[in-house]
Design a protein around this motif. Structure first.
Motif, PDB file in Angstrom:
ATOM      1  N   CYS A   1       0.864  -1.182   0.000  1.00 43.01           N
ATOM      2  CA  CYS A   1       0.000   0.000   0.000  1.00 43.01           C
ATOM      3  C   CYS A   1       0.899   1.230   0.000  1.00 43.01           C
ATOM      4  N   PRO A   2       0.784   2.117  -1.018  1.00 47.00           N
ATOM      5  CA  PRO A   2       1.635   3.288  -1.097  1.00 47.00           C
ATOM      6  C   PRO A   2       1.044   4.532  -0.424  1.00 47.00           C
ATOM      7  N   HIS A   3      -0.136   4.410   0.149  1.00 42.83           N
ATOM      8  CA  HIS A   3      -0.879   5.577   0.625  1.00 42.83           C
ATOM      9  C   HIS A   3      -0.433   6.053   1.997  1.00 42.83           C
ATOM     10  N   VAL A   4      -0.662   7.343   2.253  1.00 43.37           N
ATOM     11  CA  VAL A   4      -0.466   7.904   3.587  1.00 43.37           C
ATOM     12  C   VAL A   4      -1.761   7.705   4.369  1.00 43.37           C
ATOM     13  N   PRO A   5      -1.703   7.730   5.691  1.00 46.80           N
ATOM     14  CA  PRO A   5      -2.911   7.486   6.470  1.00 46.80           C
ATOM     15  C   PRO A   5      -4.079   8.413   6.110  1.00 46.80           C
ATOM     16  N   ALA A   6      -3.777   9.662   5.815  1.00 39.42           N
ATOM     17  CA  ALA A   6      -4.848  10.630   5.517  1.00 39.42           C
ATOM     18  C   ALA A   6      -5.598  10.319   4.231  1.00 39.42           C
ATOM     19  N   ASP A   7      -5.044   9.456   3.379  1.00 40.21           N
ATOM     20  CA  ASP A   7      -5.726   9.107   2.133  1.00 40.21           C
ATOM     21  C   ASP A   7      -7.005   8.316   2.376  1.00 40.21           C
ATOM     22  N   GLY A   8      -7.088   7.646   3.513  1.00 45.48           N
ATOM     23  CA  GLY A   8      -8.285   6.885   3.821  1.00 45.48           C
ATOM     24  C   GLY A   8      -8.553   5.737   2.863  1.00 45.48           C
ATOM     25  N   CYS A   9      -7.496   5.130   2.341  1.00 47.60           N
ATOM     26  CA  CYS A   9      -7.659   4.023   1.396  1.00 47.60           C
ATOM     27  C   CYS A   9      -8.156   2.770   2.117  1.00 47.60           C
ATOM     28  N   GLY A  10      -8.555   1.803   1.359  1.00 44.24           N
ATOM     29  CA  GLY A  10      -9.003   0.546   1.928  1.00 44.24           C
ATOM     30  C   GLY A  10      -7.921  -0.507   1.995  1.00 44.24           C
ATOM     31  N   CYS A  11      -6.702  -0.166   1.530  1.00 37.27           N
ATOM     32  CA  CYS A  11      -5.644  -1.176   1.517  1.00 37.27           C
ATOM     33  C   CYS A  11      -4.667  -1.019   2.671  1.00 37.27           C
ATOM     34  N   ARG A  12      -4.501   0.178   3.184  1.00 39.75           N
ATOM     35  CA  ARG A  12      -3.509   0.410   4.237  1.00 39.75           C
ATOM     36  C   ARG A  12      -3.936  -0.251   5.537  1.00 39.75           C
ATOM     37  N   LYS A  13      -3.078  -1.140   6.060  1.00 42.45           N
ATOM     38  CA  LYS A  13      -3.382  -1.746   7.352  1.00 42.45           C
ATOM     39  C   LYS A  13      -3.508  -0.637   8.407  1.00 42.45           C
ATOM     40  N   PRO A  14      -4.527  -0.653   9.224  1.00 39.57           N
ATOM     41  CA  PRO A  14      -5.357  -1.764   9.649  1.00 39.57           C
ATOM     42  C   PRO A  14      -6.563  -2.089   8.757  1.00 39.57           C
ATOM     43  N   ALA A  15      -6.749  -1.379   7.664  1.00 41.61           N
ATOM     44  CA  ALA A  15      -7.821  -1.743   6.737  1.00 41.61           C
ATOM     45  C   ALA A  15      -7.497  -3.120   6.142  1.00 41.61           C
ATOM     46  N   PRO A  16      -8.498  -3.830   5.650  1.00 38.62           N
ATOM     47  CA  PRO A  16      -8.279  -5.207   5.217  1.00 38.62           C
ATOM     48  C   PRO A  16      -7.810  -5.390   3.778  1.00 38.62           C
ATOM     49  N   GLY A  17      -7.725  -4.326   2.969  1.00 42.52           N
ATOM     50  CA  GLY A  17      -7.503  -4.468   1.534  1.00 42.52           C
ATOM     51  C   GLY A  17      -6.289  -5.278   1.120  1.00 42.52           C
ATOM     52  N   LEU A  18      -5.134  -5.029   1.753  1.00 42.95           N
ATOM     53  CA  LEU A  18      -3.932  -5.784   1.382  1.00 42.95           C
ATOM     54  C   LEU A  18      -4.114  -7.273   1.645  1.00 42.95           C
ATOM     55  N   LEU A  19      -4.720  -7.595   2.756  1.00 42.60           N
ATOM     56  CA  LEU A  19      -4.910  -9.000   3.095  1.00 42.60           C
ATOM     57  C   LEU A  19      -5.907  -9.663   2.153  1.00 42.60           C
ATOM     58  N   VAL A  20      -6.978  -8.946   1.815  1.00 33.31           N
ATOM     59  CA  VAL A  20      -7.961  -9.483   0.874  1.00 33.31           C
ATOM     60  C   VAL A  20      -7.295  -9.766  -0.470  1.00 33.31           C
ATOM     61  N   THR A  21      -6.497  -8.818  -0.948  1.00 31.59           N
ATOM     62  CA  THR A  21      -5.805  -8.993  -2.228  1.00 31.59           C
ATOM     63  C   THR A  21      -4.832 -10.163  -2.172  1.00 31.59           C
ATOM     64  N   ALA A  22      -4.055 -10.249  -1.091  1.00 30.73           N
ATOM     65  CA  ALA A  22      -3.096 -11.343  -0.963  1.00 30.73           C
ATOM     66  C   ALA A  22      -3.817 -12.692  -0.946  1.00 30.73           C
ATOM     67  N   CYS A  23      -4.898 -12.791  -0.209  1.00 29.83           N
ATOM     68  CA  CYS A  23      -5.654 -14.051  -0.146  1.00 29.83           C
ATOM     69  C   CYS A  23      -6.223 -14.404  -1.514  1.00 29.83           C
ATOM     70  N   HIS A  24      -6.756 -13.407  -2.212  1.00 29.28           N
ATOM     71  CA  HIS A  24      -7.305 -13.651  -3.552  1.00 29.28           C
ATOM     72  C   HIS A  24      -6.211 -14.156  -4.495  1.00 29.28           C
ATOM     73  N   THR A  25      -5.060 -13.501  -4.460  1.00 23.51           N
ATOM     74  CA  THR A  25      -3.946 -13.883  -5.324  1.00 23.51           C
ATOM     75  C   THR A  25      -3.474 -15.303  -5.013  1.00 23.51           C
ATOM     76  N   LEU A  26      -3.467 -15.668  -3.724  1.00 18.77           N
ATOM     77  CA  LEU A  26      -3.020 -17.004  -3.327  1.00 18.77           C
ATOM     78  C   LEU A  26      -4.113 -18.059  -3.489  1.00 18.77           C
ATOM     79  N   GLY A  27      -5.351 -17.610  -3.711  1.00 20.43           N
ATOM     80  CA  GLY A  27      -6.458 -18.545  -3.870  1.00 20.43           C
ATOM     81  C   GLY A  27      -6.890 -19.200  -2.573  1.00 20.43           C
ATOM     82  N   VAL A  28      -6.818 -18.443  -1.471  1.00 25.63           N
ATOM     83  CA  VAL A  28      -7.199 -18.966  -0.157  1.00 25.63           C
ATOM     84  C   VAL A  28      -8.269 -18.072   0.464  1.00 25.63           C
ATOM     85  N   ARG A  29      -8.979 -18.636   1.416  1.00 32.31           N
ATOM     86  CA  ARG A  29     -10.017 -17.887   2.129  1.00 32.31           C
ATOM     87  C   ARG A  29      -9.408 -17.213   3.351  1.00 32.31           C
ATOM     88  N   PRO A  30      -9.688 -15.930   3.587  1.00 30.52           N
ATOM     89  CA  PRO A  30      -9.080 -15.223   4.723  1.00 30.52           C
ATOM     90  C   PRO A  30      -9.232 -15.917   6.077  1.00 30.52           C
TER      91      PRO A  30
END
Length: 195
Positions: free
Chosen positions: A105-134
């Motif tokens: 995730c390249p975003h700063v906290p103020a961006d309010g993105c859905g990928c920056r941890k603690p948001a779940p986006g990075l984990l969702v993407t990683a699980c999707h890419t690996l073909g596993v259920r979170p």
């Protein structure tokens, strides 16, 4: 979000019941797999954490897929380029002895993105890419944001504290391990249910 694929003792507290054999293990990068060097864009400054290579080797031997999920706000702050982050990731993959997929995730906290941890986006993407259920995944990290991201997707979180980890993060973590190999031992042990 970017996908960068490179070739190259204290009692535990237990989270909600999950299978003893995870389908995948996700790792934080800085402070978990390598020493945390703030806004590091220099591959020569990559120093693996103790037992990081052994932990990944153990997972490869078990046939468990892995990925790294990493906040890199230095990109959004203009302190790092994507090329520098890719170079650091390539160096880390090399010292860890094999292919490692990096989700950044390249975003700063103020961006309010859905990928920056603690948001779940990075984990969702990683699980999707690996073909596993979170819910069948273990997330290992060194700060509360890693554990919060795991909880947000229903994954099992194991905190491996460093001197930079805050006491309240340790107290709030669902599980705590003294090092990466102990974290893996916990991840593969039968869960005992909530603490």
């Amino acid at each position: 979000m970017s996908l960068d694929v490179m070739e190259a003792p204290r009692p535990a507290r237990r989270a909600a019941a999950v299978p003893a054999r995870p389908e995948a293990v996700l790792f934080d990068r800085d402070g978990t797999l390598c020493r945390d060097v703030p806004y590091n864009g220099d591959p020569q400054r990559v120093v693996p954490m103790p037992a990081a290579a052994a932990a990944l080797r153990q997972l490869r031997q078990r046939g468990i897929p892995t990925a790294v999920v990493s906040n890199q706000s230095g990109i959004g702050r203009g302190l790092l380029t994507w090329e520098a982050v890719h170079a650091v990731n390539a160096r880390l993959a090399a010292v860890l002895g094999g292919a490692v997929a990096f989700h950044v995730c390249p975003h700063v906290p103020a961006d309010g993105c859905g990928c920056r941890k603690p948001a779940p986006g990075l984990l969702v993407t990683a699980c999707h890419t690996l073909g596993v259920r979170p819910p069948r995944v273990v997330m290992i990290g060194d700060i509360g944001a890693d554990m919060a991201a795991a909880a947000a997707v229903g994954a099992r979180g194991v905190l491996v504290p460093t001197p930079a980890t805050r006491r309240e993060e340790i107290a709030a973590a669902p599980e705590v391990a003294p090092d990466l190999l102990a974290a893996l031992a916990q991840a593969f042990s039968a869960p005992r249910g909530p603490a």
